[in-house]
Every structure is written in structure tokens, then in C-alpha cells.
Design a protein around this motif. Structure first.
Motif, PDB file in Angstrom:
ATOM      1  N   ASN A 143       0.827  -1.213   0.000  1.00 25.71           N
ATOM      2  CA  ASN A 143       0.000   0.000   0.000  1.00 25.71           C
ATOM      3  C   ASN A 143       0.854   1.252   0.000  1.00 25.71           C
ATOM      4  OD1 ASN A 143      -2.537  -1.054  -0.199  1.00 25.71           O
ATOM      5  ND2 ASN A 143      -2.936  -1.074   1.992  1.00 25.71           N
ATOM      6  N   MET A 144       1.934   1.198   0.783  1.00 22.30           N
ATOM      7  CA  MET A 144       2.797   2.367   0.849  1.00 22.30           C
ATOM      8  C   MET A 144       3.510   2.566  -0.487  1.00 22.30           C
ATOM      9  SD  MET A 144       5.565   3.379   3.724  1.00 22.30           S
ATOM     10  CE  MET A 144       6.457   4.921   3.636  1.00 22.30           C
ATOM     11  N   ARG A 149       2.359   1.737  -3.359  1.00 23.41           N
ATOM     12  CA  ARG A 149       1.333   2.295  -4.260  1.00 23.41           C
ATOM     13  C   ARG A 149       1.135   3.781  -4.001  1.00 23.41           C
ATOM     14  NH1 ARG A 149      -2.678  -2.228  -3.685  1.00 23.41           N
ATOM     15  NH2 ARG A 149      -2.172  -3.657  -5.368  1.00 23.41           N
ATOM     16  N   LEU A 194       1.822  10.201  -1.516  1.00 23.95           N
ATOM     17  CA  LEU A 194       2.676  10.377  -0.353  1.00 23.95           C
ATOM     18  C   LEU A 194       3.929  11.113  -0.799  1.00 23.95           C
ATOM     19  CD1 LEU A 194       3.257   9.734   2.608  1.00 23.95           C
ATOM     20  CD2 LEU A 194       4.252   7.574   1.877  1.00 23.95           C
ATOM     21  N   ARG A 195       4.240  12.233  -0.146  1.00 20.68           N
ATOM     22  CA  ARG A 195       5.350  13.058  -0.624  1.00 20.68           C
ATOM     23  C   ARG A 195       6.580  13.004   0.254  1.00 20.68           C
ATOM     24  NH1 ARG A 195       2.058  18.626  -2.097  1.00 20.68           N
ATOM     25  NH2 ARG A 195       0.328  17.633  -3.139  1.00 20.68           N
ATOM     26  N   THR A 196       6.407  12.564   1.524  1.00 18.10           N
ATOM     27  CA  THR A 196       7.560  12.555   2.437  1.00 18.10           C
ATOM     28  C   THR A 196       7.706  11.230   3.145  1.00 18.10           C
ATOM     29  OG1 THR A 196       6.050  14.024   3.638  1.00 18.10           O
ATOM     30  CG2 THR A 196       8.289  14.816   3.335  1.00 18.10           C
ATOM     31  N   ARG A 236       0.282  21.515   1.595  1.00 20.50           N
ATOM     32  CA  ARG A 236      -0.090  20.248   2.218  1.00 20.50           C
ATOM     33  C   ARG A 236      -0.009  20.365   3.734  1.00 20.50           C
ATOM     34  NH1 ARG A 236      -0.266  14.566   0.860  1.00 20.50           N
ATOM     35  NH2 ARG A 236      -0.396  15.107  -1.321  1.00 20.50           N
ATOM     36  N   ASP A 274       0.787  14.844   5.672  1.00 19.50           N
ATOM     37  CA  ASP A 274       1.250  13.953   4.616  1.00 19.50           C
ATOM     38  C   ASP A 274       1.752  12.666   5.239  1.00 19.50           C
ATOM     39  OD1 ASP A 274       3.952  14.049   2.206  1.00 19.50           O
ATOM     40  OD2 ASP A 274       1.970  13.150   2.068  1.00 19.50           O
ATOM     41  N   TYR A 275       0.831  11.748   5.532  1.00 22.02           N
ATOM     42  CA  TYR A 275       1.215  10.472   6.130  1.00 22.02           C
ATOM     43  C   TYR A 275       1.023   9.368   5.119  1.00 22.02           C
ATOM     44  CZ  TYR A 275       0.526  13.313  10.281  1.00 22.02           C
ATOM     45  OH  TYR A 275       0.578  14.311  11.214  1.00 22.02           O
ATOM     46  N   ALA A 276       1.565   8.204   5.431  1.00 21.05           N
ATOM     47  CA  ALA A 276       1.424   7.068   4.508  1.00 21.05           C
ATOM     48  C   ALA A 276      -0.047   6.734   4.298  1.00 21.05           C
ATOM     49  CB  ALA A 276       2.165   5.861   5.053  1.00 21.05           C
ATOM     50  N   ARG A 301      -5.631  24.087  -1.957  1.00 20.71           N
ATOM     51  CA  ARG A 301      -5.153  24.739  -3.181  1.00 20.71           C
ATOM     52  C   ARG A 301      -5.831  26.089  -3.294  1.00 20.71           C
ATOM     53  NH1 ARG A 301      -6.301  19.189  -5.513  1.00 20.71           N
ATOM     54  NH2 ARG A 301      -4.278  18.208  -5.194  1.00 20.71           N
ATOM     55  N   TYR A 317      -8.532  19.412  -0.216  1.00 15.74           N
ATOM     56  CA  TYR A 317      -8.502  18.034  -0.684  1.00 15.74           C
ATOM     57  C   TYR A 317      -7.902  17.130   0.379  1.00 15.74           C
ATOM     58  CZ  TYR A 317      -3.502  18.684  -1.656  1.00 15.74           C
ATOM     59  OH  TYR A 317      -2.159  18.928  -1.551  1.00 15.74           O
ATOM     60  N   HIS A 327      -7.166  12.631   1.386  1.00 17.59           N
ATOM     61  CA  HIS A 327      -7.344  11.231   1.056  1.00 17.59           C
ATOM     62  C   HIS A 327      -6.986  10.380   2.253  1.00 17.59           C
ATOM     63  CE1 HIS A 327      -3.075  12.017  -0.137  1.00 17.59           C
ATOM     64  NE2 HIS A 327      -2.891  10.905   0.543  1.00 17.59           N
ATOM     65  N   MET A 354      -6.201   6.149   3.167  1.00 18.60           N
ATOM     66  CA  MET A 354      -6.050   4.779   2.660  1.00 18.60           C
ATOM     67  C   MET A 354      -6.241   3.782   3.784  1.00 18.60           C
ATOM     68  SD  MET A 354      -2.800   5.226   0.113  1.00 18.60           S
ATOM     69  CE  MET A 354      -2.711   3.548  -0.422  1.00 18.60           C
ATOM     70  N   THR A 355      -7.054   2.762   3.530  1.00 16.67           N
ATOM     71  CA  THR A 355      -7.206   1.689   4.511  1.00 16.67           C
ATOM     72  C   THR A 355      -6.974   0.372   3.775  1.00 16.67           C
ATOM     73  OG1 THR A 355      -9.543   1.242   4.101  1.00 16.67           O
ATOM     74  CG2 THR A 355      -9.023   3.065   5.604  1.00 16.67           C
ATOM     75  N   SER A 356      -7.006  -0.730   4.532  1.00 20.39           N
ATOM     76  CA  SER A 356      -6.794  -2.019   3.873  1.00 20.39           C
ATOM     77  C   SER A 356      -7.969  -2.363   2.970  1.00 20.39           C
ATOM     78  CB  SER A 356      -6.594  -3.109   4.920  1.00 20.39           C
ATOM     79  OG  SER A 356      -7.693  -3.088   5.811  1.00 20.39           O
ATOM     80  N   SER A 409      -9.284   3.099  -0.637  1.00 23.46           N
ATOM     81  CA  SER A 409      -8.963   4.480  -0.287  1.00 23.46           C
ATOM     82  C   SER A 409     -10.102   5.421  -0.647  1.00 23.46           C
ATOM     83  CB  SER A 409      -7.677   4.923  -0.996  1.00 23.46           C
ATOM     84  OG  SER A 409      -7.868   4.905  -2.381  1.00 23.46           O
ATOM     85  N   ARG A 411     -12.613  16.064  -2.538  1.00 23.39           N
ATOM     86  CA  ARG A 411     -12.215  17.394  -2.982  1.00 23.39           C
ATOM     87  C   ARG A 411     -13.416  18.299  -2.830  1.00 23.39           C
ATOM     88  NH1 ARG A 411      -8.395  16.238  -8.133  1.00 23.39           N
ATOM     89  NH2 ARG A 411      -8.348  18.502  -8.205  1.00 23.39           N
ATOM     90  N   GLU A 470     -11.729   4.040  -4.078  1.00 21.81           N
ATOM     91  CA  GLU A 470     -10.950   3.179  -4.967  1.00 21.81           C
ATOM     92  C   GLU A 470     -10.611   1.907  -4.218  1.00 21.81           C
ATOM     93  OE1 GLU A 470      -7.856   5.300  -7.029  1.00 21.81           O
ATOM     94  OE2 GLU A 470      -6.675   3.473  -7.315  1.00 21.81           O
ATOM     95  N   PRO A 480      -8.594  -1.520  -3.043  1.00 21.62           N
ATOM     96  CA  PRO A 480      -7.164  -1.609  -2.707  1.00 21.62           C
ATOM     97  C   PRO A 480      -6.247  -1.829  -3.907  1.00 21.62           C
ATOM     98  CG  PRO A 480      -8.443  -2.877  -1.156  1.00 21.62           C
ATOM     99  CD  PRO A 480      -9.408  -2.392  -2.186  1.00 21.62           C
ATOM    100  N   LYS A 505     -13.439   1.780  -9.123  1.00 22.85           N
ATOM    101  CA  LYS A 505     -13.507   3.170  -8.667  1.00 22.85           C
ATOM    102  C   LYS A 505     -14.942   3.641  -8.708  1.00 22.85           C
ATOM    103  CE  LYS A 505      -9.006   4.746 -10.456  1.00 22.85           C
ATOM    104  NZ  LYS A 505      -8.503   3.553 -11.162  1.00 22.85           N
TER     105      LYS A 505
END
Lengths: 140, 421
Positions: free
Chosen positions: A40-41, A43, A50-52, B114, B117-119, B126, B174, B176, B178-180, B183, B187, B226, B228, B233
Motif C-alpha cells: 500500500n505504501m 502504491r 505520499l510526498r515525504t 499540504r 502527509d502520512y502514509a 489549493r 482536498y 485522502h 487509505m485503509t486495507s 482508499s 475534494r 478506490e 485496494p 472506482k
């Protein structure tokens, strides 16, 4: 239903068979603390969402030419999507101002060079030779 | 639009475009950040199309031996100032028959900040001129190689009311997650849509009125899911657009400004499996005109029965990718200008009662198409497609000045060459 499952299994096996004994490797700069990342990461990184990295380093994403065999295999095996799906995602981002696209490099030696020079870089190569300042990362 | 807001947005546009132009003078390879990453990216594209129709006109005088009046050129710059702050701008020139004049326009010019910004999640804002993201295709509708066909489904992505649907000046939040299990992306835009071109007046009033249309604060939201692995979508988009018609002094029937509101709701679905890609969208569009439009004594005006109408659009599309270079596409696309009058007969009757002649086939369009696209390499792309259409619901008035001269059943053949750099 069973026929569909068999067909799906057959197609996936045929598609992935050439990849199964195949050392496609994700590589990062040796300063990167990660030794493994989730699919997932990976992707999220290649979707440019993901930017950082966790330590605050910006992620610089590299790919080989979209027409190359290495890129096709990377998309199918590591990201689990067809290359055209990724390309469309990148094109939409670039041409709507909502993100960057990965940087395209000419060949594997340039890939290794860039990854060794840029602390936050990530990329992929066909064979897993270890070189200076470049480390492999396992995808689970 | 308040004068102060116009000034701020124009200043922002000027600043962003100047920064991007200044930095684009430097060599691409030479501009690196402190971590060695590339800070500036430049991209562009150019496309040339050809349209031939046996009757009716699209993209120029296509029924008169074909039209080459279909060209798009775009150049953009993306600049990363810090990890959190980015800027982007794109200039676009588009020629499409009488509906688009080929003038260079600022397509977008924005600053993107931003917050997180996490995984697993991200949130940002914007500001500036931002592309309207609704449906599956609107954001990059002018960028030829992001489309699987030369023409997008016209029932939703009308060529006619382009500027209004392209980008807006304001803010977009905006995020997002993500989960298992997949995602989610959201917006939300609050902005002034671009309404300064005559296309809007033609689309709304069937003519260029003496007064001016101005935009009012409008809103757009899109939520997407979306799966996994990206196979599935689902998007829901809603647009609430408000406009003001400012009549000229003494304009008959208008003792005050006219209000126009437009709502669009779209449900979008895409399912991709191996080399197959199935897409479908369903939309409802509602137009509402304030009462002073009907008080105008002589045509063109908006009769009472046209003051509040809801149209309907729907398409089914299937794409087969032979390999990463070739694909085949087929689509059935349906438009009804008024879902309570799908065959247009009530429309004809209502106008007849006013002593005016109208054609029922201008109220719907059913388009069957088949196309092929060939990505020669990463820079060049060729496309060919055929359309068989029943109805003239989405034809542009500028290319077809007399709607009563248009024919119900018609066919189109299109070709295009695209270069990307």
C-alpha cells in the motif's frame, strides 16, 4: 463461475510466470531508514500521493521508460496494476497541476546513480546487485 | 464579483505565472533542491484533429469536406518550493470550430499547501485558478492523451459550455485516506467559475445577449472510493454553480439582474480487469432561471416552461487494451435535455403555442461510437473514431447557427495526432 476462476488463474499464472523467478528489486538510498515497506505504501508513493518519508525527507520517485520491459514488470508485479493505469494517473496529475510525475531515467546505471545521490529517492532495477549507497527494500 | 476579489486573484495568477516563467529559464537538470531532488518540471503537448460529418457541424465546418479547425496546445510548469508548498500553472490554446478561438488562456495557476502527509492520509489546500474536478474526465478534458477517445462523452462533457466547466478561481480543500479496504478521496471547491466567454451566453440563451454574465460563489465536491488494487472506482460529484446576468441599461424586460443557477450531479463507475476497462457515468443537470428572464417581451428570452429544467445523461463505455500501445474503445452515450420530455415533443408543442418553430431532435442525442488509439511511443499518439448519432442535443450553436437546419441522424469520423513533451 468455476470456469471464470480457472480462466483468471490461468491468465494470471501465464502473465506472472516470467516474473516469478525474477529479481525485480525496489531500491532506495542507503540513508533511508526503511528496510521494508507495505505494498500500500509503495502504491501511495508511486501514485504520488505520499510526498515525504517518515523522517521528513522528501520522496523522489524514479521510473525507467514506460515502454521498457522493466517498467512493465514493475507495474504488474510490484504495484499490481497495468502500466497504462499508472500512466493515466500521472498524466492527469501533471496536466491538472495537482501533482508531479515520476522522473524517467534512461537505464539502470542511471537509476543506481540517482538513487545513490539523492537521500529520499526510490526506484527499481531488474537485478539485485548491491552498489554503493543503494539498498534494497522488501515489499510485503 | 467584488472588485477586491478580482484584484487578488489576478495578482495571484500573475505571481505564480511569473515565478514559473522565471524559473523555466533555468536548465531543467540544473534546478535541484537541498536533498538533490528536482524542483521544477515542465511538460506540454500539442494535438491536431480532423473531423468529418455527413450532416451538421462539429469542431468547425465538418460537413463541408471536413474540418481541421481542432487544435490544442498546452504548456505547464510545476514548481516545488518546499515539501509542503508547491505551485503549478498551465497555459492552453484551443481551437475548436467557432466555439473556441485559439487564444492563449491560463488554464490553471495554483498554490498547493499540504497540511498533513502520512502514509495513510493527507490533507491540503489549493488556491488560485484550479481545474474543476467532477466526473472521471473533467479535470484533464483538454489533454488529448488522458482521454481514451478524441471526443469525451458529450452528454456530460459538453464542448458547448467549456469555459465554465474548465476551471474556477478560488479555493479547494482536498484529502485522502487509505485503509486495507480501499482508499477514499475528497475534494471540495469554493470558487468563482470562469464565465467570461460568449459560449456561456450561447449555451444558456441560444444567442449572445447585450449584457454580461458574471459568476457568483459556487461549489463543487467530489468523493471517490478506490478498491485496494485499483480495480474498482466509484465517484460522486456535485456542482452548484451560480451566475448573475447583468443587463445593459434599458435592456427590455430587465429591471434588475437575472439569476441563473446550474446544478450537476454525477455518479461515476470504473471497473478494470486485466486488459478490460468498463466505465459508466450517470448525470442529472438542472438549470434554473429567475423570473425576470421570462418577463422580456420579445425573443430571445426564456419562456416559463424553460425556466427550470433537469436534463439527464448516461453512457456505457468499454475499452480493450491489446497491449500497452493499442486500445479499442466503444461507447453508447445518451443525452436528454429534459428528463420529463425525452423525445422533445413537448418542447416542440410549447414553442408552437408561442408561434415559434423548433425541432424535437435538438432535445436529445444518442451516440454510438467505435475508436482505436495507438500510442506510437511515449511522445506520439494517433486516434481514429467513428460516431453514429441520433439527435443533435449537444451540437454547438456557433457551428450550427440555425438549429432548425440541423438533421436528426448524422455520422462523424474523427482523427487526431498528439505530441507530448
Amino acid at each position: 463461475m468455476l470456469a471464470k476462476r480457472l480462466l483468471c488463474l490461468l491468465t494470471t499464472t501465464v502473465l506472472l510466470f516470467p516474473l516469478s523467478g525474477f529479481g525485480q528489486n525496489i531500491i532506495v538510498n542507503s540513508k533511508n531508514p526503511h528496510t521494508e515497506i507495505s505494498k500500500n505504501m509503495l502504491r501511495a508513493i508511486y501514485s504520488m500521493k505520499l510526498r515525504t518519508w517518515q523522517n521528513g525527507l522528501p520522496i523522489t520517485v524514479f521510473i525507467l521508460s514506460p515502454d521498457s520491459e522493466a517498467h512493465q514488470k514493475f507495474c504488474l508485479k510490484n504495484l499490481g496494476v497495468f502500466p497504462y493505469q499508472m500512466q493515466r494517473k500521472w498524466d492527469v496529475m501533471v496536466f491538472s497541476g495537482t501533482g508531479q510525475a515520476p522522473i524517467v531515467l534512461a537505464d539502470e546505471s542511471e537509476m543506481r546513480k540517482k538513487i545513490s545521490e539523492i537521500p529520499g529517492a526510490i526506484g527499481y532495477v531488474l537485478n539485485g546487485e548491491v552498489t554503493e549507497n543503494v539498498r534494497q527494500v522488501r515489499v510485503h | 464579483m467584488s472588485g477586491k476579489y478580482v484584484f487578488i486573484s489576478r495578482l495571484l495568477l500573475f505571481l505564480i505565472t511569473s515565478i514559473c516563467i522565471t524559473y523555466s529559464g533555468l536548465s531543467l537538470a540544473g534546478w535541484s533542491g537541498m536533498y538533490g531532488e528536482r524542483l521544477l518540471q515542465l511538460y506540454g503537448f500539442a494535438s491536431q484533429g480532423y473531423a468529418y460529418t455527413d450532416r451538421n457541424n462539429i469542431l468547425g465546418e465538418s460537413s463541408d469536406g471536413g474540418s481541421f479547425d481542432y487544435r490544442e496546445i498546452g504548456v505547464n510548469a510545476f514548481f516545488k518550493y518546499t515539501n509542503r508548498l508547491q505551485m503549478a500553472t498551465q497555459f492552453l490554446s484551443r481551437r475548436a470550430g467557432e466555439a473556441d478561438d485559439g487564444n492563449l488562456k491560463v488554464d490553471y495557476a495554483l498554490v498547493d499547501y499540504r497540511f498533513t502527509d502520512y502514509a495513510k492520509s493527507g490533507l491540503g489546500l489549493r488556491m488560485g485558478r484550479i481545474k474543476n474536478s467532477f466526473g472521471l474526465y473533467n479535470e484533464t478534458r483538454d489533454v488529448a492523451f488522458t482521454r481514451e477517445s478524441i471526443l469525451l462523452p458529450q452528454s456530460i462533457y459538453f464542448e458547448r459550455t467549456r469555459d465554465v466547466s474548465l476551471s474556477s478561481d478560488g479555493f479547494e480543500l482536498y484529502g485522502h485516506k487509505m485503509t486495507s479496504r480501499g482508499s477514499l478521496a475528497l475534494r471540495f471547491m469554493a470558487a468563482y467559475p470562469r464565465v467570461k466567454d460568449e459560449n456561456t451566453e450561447f449555451a444558456l440563451f441560444r444567442t449572445d445577449r447585450p449584457g454580461d454574465i458574471q459568476s457568483k460563489p459556487s461549489f463543487l465536491a467530489r468523493i471517490g472510493y478506490e478498491s485496494p488494487n485499483g480495480e474498482f472506482k466509484l465517484f460522486v460529484s456535485s456542482v452548484y454553480m451560480n451566475m448573475l446576468y447583468k443587463p445593459v441599461t434599458g435592456e427590455a424586460g430587465f429591471d434588475s439582474d437575472g439569476d441563473i443557477s446550474f446544478q450537476l450531479h454525477i455518479l461515476s463507475l470504473r471497473y478494470e480487469y486485466m486488459q478490460w476497462s468498463f466505465t459508466s457515468e450517470y448525470a442529472q443537470r438542472n438549470f434554473r432561471f429567475s423570473k425576470n428572464f421570462t418577463d422580456i417581451p420579445t425573443p430571445p428570452y426564456v419562456p416559463p416552461f424553460m425556466r427550470n429544467t433537469t436534463g439527464e445523461s448516461f453512457y456505457l463505455q468499454l475499452v480493450y487494451h491489446f497491449n500497452h500501445k493499442w486500445h479499442l474503445i466503444t461507447r453508447y452515450d445518451v443525452l436528454f435535455q429534459n428528463r420529463e420530455d425525452r423525445d422533445g415533443t413537448k418542447y416542440v408543442e410549447n414553442y408552437q403555442a408561442l408561434g415559434l418553430d423548433r425541432s424535437a431532435h435538438t432535445r436529445f442525442a444518442k451516440d454510438s461510437m467505435l475508436g482505436v488509439q495507438w500510442r506510437v511511443n511515449t511522445s506520439w499518439m494517433l486516434s481514429v473514431e467513428l460516431h453514429m448519432v441520433d439527435g443533435t442535443g449537444w451540437l454547438s450553436l456557433q457551428d450550427n447557427p440555425d438549429a432548425n437546419q440541423t438533421k436528426q441522424n448524422w455520422r462523424a469520423a474523427l482523427m487526431s495526432v498528439v505530441y507530448k513533451f
